[in-house]
Design a protein around this motif. Sequence first.
Motif, short mmCIF file in Angstrom:
data_model
loop_
_atom_site.label_atom_id
_atom_site.label_comp_id
_atom_site.label_asym_id
_atom_site.label_seq_id
_atom_site.Cartn_x
_atom_site.Cartn_y
_atom_site.Cartn_z
N VAL A 98 8.09 11.81 -1.58
CA VAL A 98 6.92 11.33 -0.85
C VAL A 98 6.80 9.90 -0.73
O VAL A 98 6.51 9.47 0.08
CB VAL A 98 5.82 11.85 -2.00
N THR A 99 7.32 9.05 -1.75
CA THR A 99 7.21 7.64 -1.84
C THR A 99 8.08 6.98 -0.56
O THR A 99 7.62 6.24 0.33
CB THR A 99 7.77 6.98 -2.97
N ALA A 100 9.21 7.80 -0.13
CA ALA A 100 10.15 7.48 0.99
C ALA A 100 9.34 7.61 2.38
O ALA A 100 9.21 6.88 3.28
CB ALA A 100 11.56 8.18 1.06
N GLY A 101 8.69 8.73 2.29
CA GLY A 101 7.85 9.36 3.57
C GLY A 101 6.76 8.29 3.73
O GLY A 101 6.51 7.95 4.93
N VAL A 102 5.98 7.63 2.73
CA VAL A 102 5.10 6.90 3.01
C VAL A 102 5.77 5.49 3.28
O VAL A 102 4.88 5.04 4.14
CB VAL A 102 4.08 6.77 1.71
N LEU A 103 6.69 5.06 2.70
CA LEU A 103 7.01 3.79 3.15
C LEU A 103 7.62 3.89 4.61
O LEU A 103 7.30 2.86 5.35
CB LEU A 103 8.43 3.63 2.36
N GLU A 104 8.08 4.99 4.94
CA GLU A 104 8.26 4.96 6.50
C GLU A 104 7.06 5.16 7.34
O GLU A 104 7.27 4.61 8.27
CB GLU A 104 9.23 6.34 6.77
N ASN A 105 6.16 5.60 7.07
CA ASN A 105 4.99 6.06 7.82
C ASN A 105 3.70 5.21 7.69
O ASN A 105 2.99 5.18 8.65
CB ASN A 105 4.63 7.48 7.77
N SER A 106 3.70 4.27 6.79
CA SER A 106 2.42 3.49 6.50
C SER A 106 2.62 2.25 7.43
O SER A 106 3.64 1.48 7.34
CB SER A 106 2.36 3.27 5.07
N LYS A 107 1.17 2.14 7.80
CA LYS A 107 1.28 0.55 8.57
C LYS A 107 0.77 -0.26 7.34
O LYS A 107 0.92 -1.65 7.77
CB LYS A 107 0.45 0.68 9.90
N ILE A 108 0.30 0.02 6.44
CA ILE A 108 0.08 -0.70 5.13
C ILE A 108 1.10 -1.07 4.43
O ILE A 108 1.92 -0.21 3.77
CB ILE A 108 -1.38 -0.10 4.47
N PRO A 109 1.43 -2.41 3.57
CA PRO A 109 2.37 -2.54 2.71
C PRO A 109 2.33 -1.51 1.65
O PRO A 109 1.31 -1.16 1.09
CB PRO A 109 2.16 -3.92 2.34
N VAL A 110 3.57 -1.30 1.21
CA VAL A 110 3.80 -0.30 0.14
C VAL A 110 4.55 -1.01 -0.85
O VAL A 110 5.91 -1.52 -0.68
CB VAL A 110 4.38 0.97 0.62
N LEU A 111 4.14 -0.84 -2.21
CA LEU A 111 4.74 -1.30 -3.29
C LEU A 111 5.30 0.14 -4.32
O LEU A 111 4.66 0.79 -4.72
CB LEU A 111 3.76 -2.09 -4.17
N ALA A 112 6.51 0.16 -4.10
CA ALA A 112 6.95 1.41 -5.03
C ALA A 112 7.66 0.87 -6.44
O ALA A 112 8.42 0.01 -6.35
CB ALA A 112 8.34 1.97 -4.21
N ILE A 113 7.09 1.65 -7.34
CA ILE A 113 7.23 1.08 -8.79
C ILE A 113 8.08 2.15 -9.34
O ILE A 113 7.75 3.39 -9.51
CB ILE A 113 6.13 0.84 -9.48
N PRO A 114 9.32 1.87 -9.84
CA PRO A 114 10.16 2.98 -10.65
C PRO A 114 9.47 3.24 -11.86
O PRO A 114 8.71 2.83 -12.54
CB PRO A 114 11.55 2.24 -11.02
N GLN A 115 9.60 4.68 -12.12
CA GLN A 115 9.06 5.46 -13.11
C GLN A 115 9.06 4.50 -14.60
O GLN A 115 8.03 4.71 -15.11
CB GLN A 115 9.84 6.72 -13.47
N HIS A 116 9.93 4.13 -14.86
CA HIS A 116 10.05 3.54 -16.12
C HIS A 116 9.99 2.03 -16.19
O HIS A 116 10.63 1.27 -17.18
CB HIS A 116 11.28 4.13 -17.03
N PHE A 117 9.56 1.39 -15.29
CA PHE A 117 9.44 0.10 -14.93
C PHE A 117 8.59 -0.65 -16.08
O PHE A 117 7.58 -0.06 -16.19
CB PHE A 117 8.90 -0.23 -13.55
N LYS A 118 9.13 -1.82 -16.46
CA LYS A 118 8.32 -2.65 -17.37
C LYS A 118 7.84 -3.95 -16.81
O LYS A 118 8.88 -4.53 -16.38
CB LYS A 118 9.19 -2.95 -18.59
#
Length: 182
Positions: A98-118
């Motif tokens: 889903v995140t990959a699809g949104v990154l590809e299709n969004s005109k708005i910047p996307v910040l993707a945060i890994p599951q266990h990110f601190k």
Amino acid sequence: MVYFHLNPQIISAEIPVLYYDNLKRLNQEIKEHLEKELKKHIQDAGIGEGVLETEVIVTTEGGPVSAIPSFAQKCEADIIIMGTHGKTGFEKFVFGSVTAGVLENSKIPVLAIPQHFKYETIEKIAFSSSFTSFTNEIKSILPFCHDLEATLEVIHLDYGLLSEKLIEHAKSVIADIDHFVI
């Protein structure tokens, strides 16, 4: 801050009509649960009550890859923030489908945060560009860098496919970066 949750539904003649009658109630229950969770996370982060305006929206309309960017545009979001959950395959492993699809299709910047990110203070931001819309890209990312007091590192992999004109334009934009109004 708007918390958008898509409760995807499979529409089929085999699903009883009663299920659809209860869908509104189910979405309301999900919304109430998410509001409580969001409030708890905000408190845990040490953000005082009333400092951050929040709204939770739960919908069943559309698939997530199209619904998330569409909703973000409707509410004039500045950024989409999404978690990632590695699934299968390299792209899914890195971003989640889903995140990959949104990154590809969004005109708005996307910040993707890994599951266990601190969280740690952001000092440098790596920005990858093909240089085809470089001026607009830089204009949209500079305020973000400015707010975080972070340096911007521009990354471009040149496979010899770009014209020298695009590369020279990017260099001139970078040279004039101090003249951009933030």
